[in-house]
Design a protein around this motif. Structure first.
Motif, short mmCIF file in Angstrom:
data_model
loop_
_atom_site.label_atom_id
_atom_site.label_comp_id
_atom_site.label_asym_id
_atom_site.label_seq_id
_atom_site.Cartn_x
_atom_site.Cartn_y
_atom_site.Cartn_z
N SER A 21 28.03 -27.57 30.42
CA SER A 21 27.81 -27.41 28.98
C SER A 21 28.99 -26.74 28.28
O SER A 21 29.31 -27.09 27.15
N HIS A 22 29.65 -25.79 28.93
CA HIS A 22 30.81 -25.13 28.31
C HIS A 22 31.92 -26.14 28.07
O HIS A 22 32.55 -26.14 27.01
N SER A 23 32.14 -27.02 29.02
CA SER A 23 33.16 -28.05 28.88
C SER A 23 32.83 -29.02 27.77
O SER A 23 33.71 -29.46 27.03
N ILE A 24 31.56 -29.36 27.64
CA ILE A 24 31.14 -30.28 26.58
C ILE A 24 31.37 -29.65 25.21
O ILE A 24 31.89 -30.28 24.30
N ILE A 25 31.01 -28.38 25.07
CA ILE A 25 31.22 -27.68 23.80
C ILE A 25 32.71 -27.62 23.49
O ILE A 25 33.13 -27.87 22.37
N TYR A 26 33.53 -27.31 24.48
CA TYR A 26 34.97 -27.27 24.28
C TYR A 26 35.49 -28.65 23.87
O TYR A 26 36.32 -28.77 22.97
N GLY A 27 34.98 -29.69 24.51
CA GLY A 27 35.40 -31.06 24.19
C GLY A 27 35.05 -31.44 22.76
O GLY A 27 35.85 -32.03 22.04
N ILE A 28 33.85 -31.09 22.34
CA ILE A 28 33.41 -31.37 20.97
C ILE A 28 34.27 -30.59 19.98
O ILE A 28 34.70 -31.11 18.95
N HIS A 29 34.56 -29.34 20.31
CA HIS A 29 35.41 -28.50 19.47
C HIS A 29 36.80 -29.13 19.33
O HIS A 29 37.34 -29.23 18.22
N LYS A 30 37.34 -29.58 20.43
CA LYS A 30 38.67 -30.20 20.43
C LYS A 30 38.68 -31.48 19.59
O LYS A 30 39.58 -31.71 18.79
N ILE A 31 37.65 -32.31 19.76
CA ILE A 31 37.54 -33.55 18.99
C ILE A 31 37.43 -33.23 17.50
O ILE A 31 38.09 -33.86 16.67
N LYS A 33 38.54 -30.64 15.86
CA LYS A 33 39.85 -30.19 15.36
C LYS A 33 40.83 -31.35 15.20
O LYS A 33 41.57 -31.41 14.23
N GLU A 34 40.80 -32.30 16.12
CA GLU A 34 41.68 -33.46 16.03
C GLU A 34 41.30 -34.34 14.84
O GLU A 34 42.17 -34.87 14.15
N GLY A 40 43.90 -34.90 7.52
CA GLY A 40 44.81 -34.15 6.66
C GLY A 40 44.28 -32.79 6.25
O GLY A 40 44.76 -32.19 5.29
N LEU A 41 43.29 -32.29 6.97
CA LEU A 41 42.72 -30.97 6.69
C LEU A 41 43.24 -29.96 7.70
O LEU A 41 43.48 -30.31 8.86
N PRO A 42 43.41 -28.70 7.29
CA PRO A 42 43.91 -27.69 8.22
C PRO A 42 42.87 -27.32 9.28
O PRO A 42 41.83 -26.74 8.93
N ARG A 45 41.27 -23.85 9.41
CA ARG A 45 40.42 -23.44 8.28
C ARG A 45 38.94 -23.74 8.52
O ARG A 45 38.08 -23.12 7.94
N PHE A 46 38.63 -24.71 9.38
CA PHE A 46 37.26 -25.15 9.58
C PHE A 46 36.81 -24.99 11.03
O PHE A 46 37.62 -25.08 11.94
N SER A 47 35.51 -24.76 11.19
CA SER A 47 34.94 -24.64 12.54
C SER A 47 33.64 -25.45 12.61
O SER A 47 33.12 -25.89 11.59
#
Length: 105
Positions: A21-31, A33-34, A40-42, A45-47
């Protein structure tokens, strides 16, 4: 819509191959951000928390007649309705409308 479909296809493998689950959350977070960067958004600035908060706030504000607080509580997985009430911002127009409907005379 096409852009979103493209993003889903390109990230599908990345999310599916993550273990735990930690890896999945990290993967979703990474996606997330990308996607922000491609839009074109910083990214700094967003989470995901901002996204969750915005979703709940707009759901309540834009669908007052169709969505009750209990439904939003279930969607967000909150145990307490008090936690969900954070998303019920009362704006000036709502206050003004409430006062105008109150007839003393």
């Amino acid at each position: 819509m096409v852009y979103i479909r493209y993003l889903r296809k390109s990230y599908k493998k990345q999310v599916c191959h993550l273990n735990g689950s930690h890896s999945i959350i990290y993967g979703i977070h990474k996606i997330f951000k990308e996607i922000l960067q491609k839009a074109g958004l910083p990214p700094q600035r967003f989470s995901l928390h901002h996204l969750r908060h915005t979703f709940a706030t707009l759901l309540i504000q834009e669908n007052k007649e169709n969505v009750d607080l209990r439904t939003v509580q279930e969607l967000l997985g909150h145990e307490s309705l008090v936690t969900t009430q954070v998303y019920t911002h009362v704006d000036f127009e709502q206050k003004k409308k409430a006062i105008e409907t109150f007839n003393i005379f």
